[in-house]
Design a protein around this motif. Structure first.
Motif, PDB file in Angstrom:
ATOM      1  N   CYS A 193     -33.240  15.498   4.172  1.00 30.51           N
ATOM      2  CA  CYS A 193     -32.085  14.612   4.013  1.00 30.51           C
ATOM      3  C   CYS A 193     -30.916  15.253   4.754  1.00 30.51           C
ATOM      4  CB  CYS A 193     -31.769  14.464   2.526  1.00 30.51           C
ATOM      5  SG  CYS A 193     -30.414  13.353   2.185  1.00 30.51           S
ATOM      6  N   ARG A 194     -30.266  14.464   5.586  1.00 32.11           N
ATOM      7  CA  ARG A 194     -29.132  14.975   6.366  1.00 32.11           C
ATOM      8  C   ARG A 194     -27.883  14.173   6.004  1.00 32.11           C
ATOM      9  NH1 ARG A 194     -33.509  16.007   9.287  1.00 32.11           N
ATOM     10  NH2 ARG A 194     -33.563  17.986  10.414  1.00 32.11           N
TER      11      ARG A 194
ATOM     12  N   VAL B 267     -29.038  10.417   5.823  1.00 36.04           N
ATOM     13  CA  VAL B 267     -30.312   9.888   6.299  1.00 36.04           C
ATOM     14  C   VAL B 267     -31.400  10.680   5.595  1.00 36.04           C
ATOM     15  CG1 VAL B 267     -31.836   9.531   8.265  1.00 36.04           C
ATOM     16  CG2 VAL B 267     -29.376   9.243   8.543  1.00 36.04           C
ATOM     17  N   ALA B 268     -32.178   9.973   4.772  1.00 37.53           N
ATOM     18  CA  ALA B 268     -33.216  10.658   3.994  1.00 37.53           C
ATOM     19  C   ALA B 268     -34.588  10.184   4.425  1.00 37.53           C
ATOM     20  CB  ALA B 268     -33.012  10.379   2.502  1.00 37.53           C
TER      21      ALA B 268
ATOM     22  N   LEU C 118     -28.060  19.517   7.212  1.00 34.25           N
ATOM     23  CA  LEU C 118     -29.260  19.425   6.374  1.00 34.25           C
ATOM     24  C   LEU C 118     -28.912  19.711   4.912  1.00 34.25           C
ATOM     25  CD1 LEU C 118     -32.225  18.903   7.172  1.00 34.25           C
ATOM     26  CD2 LEU C 118     -32.544  21.390   7.229  1.00 34.25           C
ATOM     27  N   VAL C 119     -29.388  18.858   4.004  1.00 36.47           N
ATOM     28  CA  VAL C 119     -29.180  19.102   2.570  1.00 36.47           C
ATOM     29  C   VAL C 119     -30.214  20.139   2.112  1.00 36.47           C
ATOM     30  CG1 VAL C 119     -29.275  18.037   0.263  1.00 36.47           C
ATOM     31  CG2 VAL C 119     -28.353  16.741   2.201  1.00 36.47           C
ATOM     32  N   PRO C 120     -29.778  21.212   1.440  1.00 34.30           N
ATOM     33  CA  PRO C 120     -30.757  22.232   1.022  1.00 34.30           C
ATOM     34  C   PRO C 120     -31.659  21.725  -0.101  1.00 34.30           C
ATOM     35  CG  PRO C 120     -28.582  22.719   0.131  1.00 34.30           C
ATOM     36  CD  PRO C 120     -28.403  21.526   1.023  1.00 34.30           C
TER      37      PRO C 120
ATOM     38  N   LEU D 118     -31.449  12.439  -1.985  1.00 36.10           N
ATOM     39  CA  LEU D 118     -30.582  11.262  -1.874  1.00 36.10           C
ATOM     40  C   LEU D 118     -30.008  10.890  -3.245  1.00 36.10           C
ATOM     41  CD1 LEU D 118     -29.660   9.275   0.300  1.00 36.10           C
ATOM     42  CD2 LEU D 118     -31.685   7.917  -0.159  1.00 36.10           C
ATOM     43  N   LYS D 119     -30.861  10.907  -4.238  1.00 33.12           N
ATOM     44  CA  LYS D 119     -30.420  10.567  -5.602  1.00 33.12           C
ATOM     45  C   LYS D 119     -29.370  11.581  -6.080  1.00 33.12           C
ATOM     46  CE  LYS D 119     -31.493   8.746  -9.907  1.00 33.12           C
ATOM     47  NZ  LYS D 119     -30.217   8.944 -10.574  1.00 33.12           N
TER      48      LYS D 119
END
Ligand SMILES: NC(=O)c1ccc[n+]([C@@H]2O[C@H](COP(=O)([O-])OP(=O)(O)OC[C@H]3O[C@@H](n4cnc5c(N)ncnc54)[C@H](O)[C@@H]3O)[C@@H](O)[C@H]2O)c1
Length: 383
Positions: free
Chosen positions: A292-293, A286-287, A321-323, A151-152
Motif C-alpha cells: 500500500c502506497r 494505492v493498495a 510505502l506503508v510499513p 488500507l483499512k
C-alpha cells in the motif's frame, strides 16, 4: 496441552479453493502449528472429513496429507456426531442444497462465496440458519490481505480526510485454452453453470466497499463477454455464455464513488492483480494484495498539463510505502481461525450469511443494471 478435535466436513475439496486455500493453507496449516490455541489453554484440532464426487481424487488427497476420513456420501458425513462444521467450496450451483442439508443436520456452516446463486435463495439460507440457531459464515478473504488491511488502517486512522473516490482495477489474461491451457475452470465462462465475473467478483467488491469504506447504495454496470469461445479441460471448444468483464460504478453511503473494473480479458500493467486507488481530501493511497502506497496532501506535487513536453516528473516515485507493522498470515487461515473461535468460544464473527446475502444481492442487481442499461438503488434486505 490438551487437544480438542473438531470434525469439519470439507465439500469440494478437490477444487482449486477447497484444496489449496482451505485444506492445505488453512486447516492443515493450523494442525502444523499444533492446533488453534483457545483462551482456556486447549488446542482446537481440525479433523477434516473430505467430501466430493470422485473416490479416487479424495483418496489421493487423503493419502498425500496423511488423512483417513473421506467419503462421496454427504448425507452420511453430515450424520456423524463428531462433525460440528460443514464447509462448502463446491461450484456455486451445488452450494444451496448442500448448505440446506447441513443446516437441517444441525451443523454450523462456513462457505465460500457467493452464498447462493440469487438473492432470494441467499436470504432464505440466512433465515434458515438463524432459525436453526447454528453459527454461519461466508469467506471474505480479501479483507485479510495485507494491502487491504493497511488500507483499512489508514481509513480508521483518518488519513484520507473525506473520501472522494475508490478506483479498483482487477484482472488478468485468462488463456482461451486452445494454444495454452486456461488457468481458471471452464464453468466460470458458462452462464448455465453459474459462471460469470459479476457473480464471481461483485460479492468480493461488496464486502470490500462496505467494510472498509461505507455501505453500497447503488450500482451501475456494463458487462461484456469479450472472448466468445473457449476450450475446456477436455480440449473441446465451447461457447462462453457468461460475462468475462464488468465495468461497475458503485455509489457509497456518504457520497464517495467507487468504480471497479473486473476482467479476465486484460493484460496486467500494474504492480498487483488487484489495485485500489483511494483519493481523499487529505491524502490518497494505492493498495494491492500486499503493498500500500500513500501520498499526503502536504507532499502532493502540482503537475501542469502540457502534452507538448515529455513528462518531467516520475509520478510513481512520489508515493511512500506503508510499513507492515505486523505479521500477516494467510487470509483464508486467519478467517478460519476466527470462525473456529466463533463456533467454539462464541467470539464475534461479522461475516455471516446476512453479509453473504448482501454480496449476492449486489451481483444480482449489477447484472440487472447491465441488462436494463440503468443505475439501480440497492434496497436493504429484509432478513
Ligand atoms: N474466495 C475466493 O477468492 C474465491 C476464488 C475462486 C473461487 N471461489 C469460489 O469457490 C468455489 C469453487 O471455485 P473453484 O475455483 O475452486 O472451482 P473448481 O472448479 O476448481 O472446484 C469446484 C469443486 O466443486 C466440485 N463439484 C461439485 N459438484 C460439481 C459439479 N456438478 N460440477 C463441477 N464441479 C462440482 C468439484 O469436484 C470441485 O471440487 C466457487 O463458489 C467460487 O465462487 C472463491
Amino acid at each position: 496441552m490438551s487437544r480438542l478435535p473438531i470434525g469439519i466436513v470439507l465439500n469440494g475439496v478437490t477444487g482449486r479453493m477447497g484444496y489449496r486455500q482451505h485444506l492445505v493453507r488453512s486447516l492443515l496449516a493450523i494442525r502444523e502449528e499444533g492446533g488453534l490455541p483457545l483462551a482456556d489453554g486447549t488446542r482446537l484440532w481440525p479433523e477434516p472429513i473430505l467430501v466430493g464426487r470422485s473416490e479416487i481424487k479424495l483418496a489421493e488427497i487423503a493419502q498425500r496429507h496423511g488423512l483417513t476420513e473421506w467419503t462421496t456420501d454427504l448425507t452420511a458425513a453430515l450424520a456423524r456426531p463428531d462433525v460440528q462444521i460443514y464447509f462448502d467450496a463446491q461450484v456455486t450451483q451445488q452450494r444451496e442444497k448442500a448448505i440446506r442439508a447441513a443446516i437441517e443436520a444441525g451443523k454450523h456452516v462456513y462457505t465460500e462465496k457467493p452464498l447462493a446463486e440469487d438473492t432470494a435463495a441467499a436470504v432464505d439460507l440466512c433465515r434458515a440458519a438463524r432459525a436453526a440457531g447454528i453459527k454461519h459464515g461466508v469467506v471474505q478473504d480479501k479483507l485479510f490481505l495485507p494491502g487491504l488491511r493497511k488500507l483499512k488502517r489508514l481509513v480508521d486512522g483518518g488519513f484520507f480526510g473525506r473520501i472522494l473516490s475508490v478506483r479498483g482495477e482487477f484482472g488478468y489474461w485468462v488463456f482461451e485454452g486452445d494454444w495454452q491451457t486456461a488457468q481458471r475452470p471452464s464453468w466460470n465462462y458458462r452462464a448455465a453453470d453459474g459462471g460469470g465475473i459479476v457473480v464471481d467478483m461483485f460479492p468480493h467488491w461488496h464486502y470490500v466497499l462496505e467494510q472498509i469504506f461505507a455501505p453500497v447504495r447503488s450500482v451501475q454496470a456494463t458487462i461484456a463477454t469479450h472472448i466468445p469461445a473457449r476450450v475446456d479441460e477436455q480440449g473441446l471448444e465451447y461457447e462462453a455464455t457468461a460475462d468475462d468483464a464488468a465495468y461497475g460504478v458503485f455509489e457509497l453511503d456518504g457520497g464517495a464513488i467507487a468504480q471497479i473494473n473486473s476482467s479476465w480479458a486484460v493484460r496486467v500493467y500494474r504492480d498487483e492483480l488487484v489495485e485500489f486507488q483511494v483519493d481523499g481530501t487529505h491524502g490518497s493511497a494505492v493498495a494491492g494484495l500486499r503493498e500500500c502506497r500513500i501520498q499526503h496532501r502536504g507532499s502532493t506535487p502540482k503537475p501542469v498539463w502540457n502534452p507538448d513536453l515529455p513528462a518531467t516528473e516520475r509520478f510513481r516515485d512520489q508515493w511512500q510505502l506503508v510499513p507492515d507493522n505486523e505479521v500477516y498470515d494467510n487470509g483464508f487461515k486467519v478467517q478460519w481461525e476466527m470462525f473456529l473461535r466463533h463456533v467454539h468460544e462464541n467470539a464475534a464473527f461479522p461475516w455471516d450469511f446476512a453479509a453473504g446475502a448482501r454480496g449476492v444481492q449486489l451481483a444480482e442487481l449489477g447484472l440487472r443494471s447491465a441488462a436494463e442499461g440503468r443505475r439501480i438503488e440497492i434496497p436493504s434486505l429484509e432478513l
